[in-house]
Design a protein around this motif. Structure first.
Motif, PDB file in Angstrom:
ATOM      1  N   GLU A   1      41.782  31.538  32.992  1.00 55.49           N
ATOM      2  CA  GLU A   1      41.406  32.837  33.626  1.00 55.49           C
ATOM      3  C   GLU A   1      40.161  33.404  33.142  1.00 55.49           C
ATOM      4  O   GLU A   1      40.315  33.755  31.888  1.00 55.49           O
ATOM      5  CB  GLU A   1      42.773  33.724  33.813  1.00 55.49           C
ATOM      6  N   ARG A   2      39.073  33.511  33.942  1.00 51.20           N
ATOM      7  CA  ARG A   2      37.802  34.008  33.568  1.00 51.20           C
ATOM      8  C   ARG A   2      37.631  35.284  34.317  1.00 51.20           C
ATOM      9  O   ARG A   2      37.647  35.146  35.447  1.00 51.20           O
ATOM     10  CB  ARG A   2      36.945  33.149  33.439  1.00 51.20           C
ATOM     11  N   ILE A   3      37.059  36.327  33.640  1.00 49.87           N
ATOM     12  CA  ILE A   3      36.358  37.244  34.283  1.00 49.87           C
ATOM     13  C   ILE A   3      34.948  37.466  34.016  1.00 49.87           C
ATOM     14  O   ILE A   3      34.539  37.454  32.787  1.00 49.87           O
ATOM     15  CB  ILE A   3      37.080  38.808  34.274  1.00 49.87           C
ATOM     16  N   ALA A   4      33.961  37.077  34.762  1.00 53.34           N
ATOM     17  CA  ALA A   4      32.667  37.001  34.581  1.00 53.34           C
ATOM     18  C   ALA A   4      31.984  38.480  34.812  1.00 53.34           C
ATOM     19  O   ALA A   4      32.168  39.077  36.043  1.00 53.34           O
ATOM     20  CB  ALA A   4      32.002  35.853  35.365  1.00 53.34           C
ATOM     21  N   TYR A   5      31.033  38.813  33.852  1.00 51.07           N
ATOM     22  CA  TYR A   5      30.240  40.055  34.184  1.00 51.07           C
ATOM     23  C   TYR A   5      28.973  39.754  34.312  1.00 51.07           C
ATOM     24  O   TYR A   5      28.374  39.125  33.800  1.00 51.07           O
ATOM     25  CB  TYR A   5      30.573  41.215  32.998  1.00 51.07           C
ATOM     26  N   THR A   6      28.339  40.921  35.018  1.00 48.61           N
ATOM     27  CA  THR A   6      26.932  41.010  35.278  1.00 48.61           C
ATOM     28  C   THR A   6      26.473  41.938  34.436  1.00 48.61           C
ATOM     29  O   THR A   6      27.085  42.653  33.447  1.00 48.61           O
ATOM     30  CB  THR A   6      26.418  41.260  36.852  1.00 48.61           C
ATOM     31  N   TYR A   7      25.137  42.545  34.291  1.00 49.96           N
ATOM     32  CA  TYR A   7      24.671  43.542  33.436  1.00 49.96           C
ATOM     33  C   TYR A   7      25.556  44.911  33.521  1.00 49.96           C
ATOM     34  O   TYR A   7      26.029  44.999  34.436  1.00 49.96           O
ATOM     35  CB  TYR A   7      23.268  43.792  33.828  1.00 49.96           C
ATOM     36  N   ASN A   8      25.473  45.487  32.572  1.00 48.41           N
ATOM     37  CA  ASN A   8      26.389  46.968  32.311  1.00 48.41           C
ATOM     38  C   ASN A   8      27.793  46.541  32.373  1.00 48.41           C
ATOM     39  O   ASN A   8      28.572  47.599  32.785  1.00 48.41           O
ATOM     40  CB  ASN A   8      25.891  47.851  33.144  1.00 48.41           C
ATOM     41  N   ASP A   9      28.226  45.168  32.069  1.00 48.12           N
ATOM     42  CA  ASP A   9      29.737  44.884  32.035  1.00 48.12           C
ATOM     43  C   ASP A   9      30.345  45.091  33.439  1.00 48.12           C
ATOM     44  O   ASP A   9      31.696  45.686  33.368  1.00 48.12           O
ATOM     45  CB  ASP A   9      30.282  45.670  30.885  1.00 48.12           C
ATOM     46  N   ALA A  10      29.526  44.878  34.385  1.00 46.50           N
ATOM     47  CA  ALA A  10      30.333  44.996  35.895  1.00 46.50           C
ATOM     48  C   ALA A  10      31.007  43.930  35.935  1.00 46.50           C
ATOM     49  O   ALA A  10      30.216  42.914  36.255  1.00 46.50           O
ATOM     50  CB  ALA A  10      29.280  45.443  36.817  1.00 46.50           C
ATOM     51  N   PRO A  11      32.281  43.788  36.431  1.00 42.04           N
ATOM     52  CA  PRO A  11      32.767  42.424  36.671  1.00 42.04           C
ATOM     53  C   PRO A  11      32.398  41.967  38.146  1.00 42.04           C
ATOM     54  O   PRO A  11      32.500  42.892  38.917  1.00 42.04           O
ATOM     55  CB  PRO A  11      34.549  43.022  36.648  1.00 42.04           C
ATOM     56  N   MET A  12      32.307  40.771  37.955  1.00 43.81           N
ATOM     57  CA  MET A  12      31.585  40.115  39.381  1.00 43.81           C
ATOM     58  C   MET A  12      32.353  38.962  39.849  1.00 43.81           C
ATOM     59  O   MET A  12      32.281  38.678  41.036  1.00 43.81           O
ATOM     60  CB  MET A  12      30.316  39.888  39.511  1.00 43.81           C
ATOM     61  N   GLU A  13      33.187  38.505  39.052  1.00 41.78           N
ATOM     62  CA  GLU A  13      34.109  37.271  39.409  1.00 41.78           C
ATOM     63  C   GLU A  13      35.417  37.188  38.687  1.00 41.78           C
ATOM     64  O   GLU A  13      35.241  37.342  37.438  1.00 41.78           O
ATOM     65  CB  GLU A  13      33.241  35.973  39.058  1.00 41.78           C
ATOM     66  N   LEU A  14      36.579  36.985  39.388  1.00 44.15           N
ATOM     67  CA  LEU A  14      37.595  36.583  38.739  1.00 44.15           C
ATOM     68  C   LEU A  14      37.991  35.268  39.084  1.00 44.15           C
ATOM     69  O   LEU A  14      37.892  34.623  40.178  1.00 44.15           O
ATOM     70  CB  LEU A  14      39.092  37.325  39.412  1.00 44.15           C
ATOM     71  N   ARG A  15      38.168  34.319  37.934  1.00 47.42           N
ATOM     72  CA  ARG A  15      38.152  32.810  38.333  1.00 47.42           C
ATOM     73  C   ARG A  15      39.470  32.169  37.569  1.00 47.42           C
ATOM     74  O   ARG A  15      39.626  32.511  36.275  1.00 47.42           O
ATOM     75  CB  ARG A  15      36.740  32.027  37.964  1.00 47.42           C
ATOM     76  N   ARG A  16      40.203  31.445  38.371  1.00 43.12           N
ATOM     77  CA  ARG A  16      41.506  30.862  37.531  1.00 43.12           C
ATOM     78  C   ARG A  16      41.252  29.372  37.873  1.00 43.12           C
ATOM     79  O   ARG A  16      41.316  29.027  39.131  1.00 43.12           O
ATOM     80  CB  ARG A  16      42.823  31.302  38.261  1.00 43.12           C
TER      81      ARG A  16
END
Length: 267
Positions: A237-252
């Protein structure tokens, strides 16, 4: 805890490396000056001043802009390059990293064939199962810093190597930044998915957090991966972040590891 200053429009420093910040809205800052310069460069990246693949100004130009030494700028850029946010090219300058860059692609590719050579089996064959616009459940909303019920996109796909289904992925994206994303658009794009997000939606994933455990598939998952239901899988399970630690994707993802292994480099 040290903080990076929030830059003003001018992004300028007054004085030398030890001087005070000028024309910036600043909370008390105790981080080294190069870290503050790193924060200003990051802010310019976040605001899109320099796009992925574009060259940033030279160290000399940035030093003049921020009124600090080139050594301070170089140290900030060194850290950003080590984090794969910038790429140095000998004799050409420093460029904003893009997910089309091979070394950046492999930051997020952790499943490796048993022979250790990621190029030996060629690119994965991708099959998009569906791409749906839904309302965020409580757990998806929490992961993406949304409110329950906010619009999200849910994508399911199977990745195969040498025609063997190996990875089943289910991912959720906030609806606003990814408006217009469809299954057809995903199927027609032949590069890395993160490169599509970057070039067509202006969203660059810069880091990720993962949780890993061993699981057994359910009947739908085993059917999509063409395996027996008692086959052990690696759940990532991955949470990917863009700049400023803004979460932009939850991937399982569910990974079949009979011919591959999961590799992580620790530093």
């Amino acid at each position: 805890m040290s903080q990076t200053p929030v830059p003003s429009t001018g992004n300028a420093f007054a004085g030398t490396d030890g001087g005070a910040l000028a024309n910036a809205q600043v909370t008390p800052a105790f981080s080294p000056l190069y870290q503050q310069i790193k924060g200003l460069i990051l802010n310019s990246l976040r605001l899109g001043e320099w796009k992925p693949g574009e060259a940033i100004p030279s160290e000399m130009e940035l030093a003049a802009r921020f009124r600090v030494s080139q050594g301070t700028v170089r140290k900030a850029i060194d850290e950003l390059a080590a984090e794969n946010l910038l790429v140095r090219r000998q004799g050409k300058g420093t460029f904003v990293a893009t997910h089309a860059e091979q070394q950046v692609q492999y930051r997020f590719l952790k499943l490796i064939p048993d022979n250790g050579d990621t190029s030996s089996e060629g690119p994965a064959q991708r099959r998009i199962i569906d791409c749906k616009r839904l309302r965020a459940s409580a757990d998806v909303a929490r992961a993406l810093a949304l409110r329950t019920g906010d619009p999200v996109l849910q994508v399911r796909r199977v990745l195969s190597f040498a025609d063997k289904p190996t990875i089943l992925e289910e991912l959720w994206l906030p609806g606003g930044p990814f408006k217009g994303l469809t299954a057809e658009r995903l199927s027609d794009y032949h590069g890395p998915m993160y490169a599509l997000f970057e070039t067509e939606f202006g969203v660059r994933m810069v880091r990720a957090e993962e949780k890993i455990r061993a699981v057994l598939p359910d009947s739908v998952q085993s059917s999509l991966l063409k395996i027996e239901q008692n086959t052990p899988l690696l759940s990532v399970e991955r949470i990917a972040y863009t700049y400023n630690d803004a979460p932009m994707e939850l991937r399982r993802g569910l990974y079949l590891t009979d011919t591959h292994y999961y590799r992580n480099e620790l530093s």
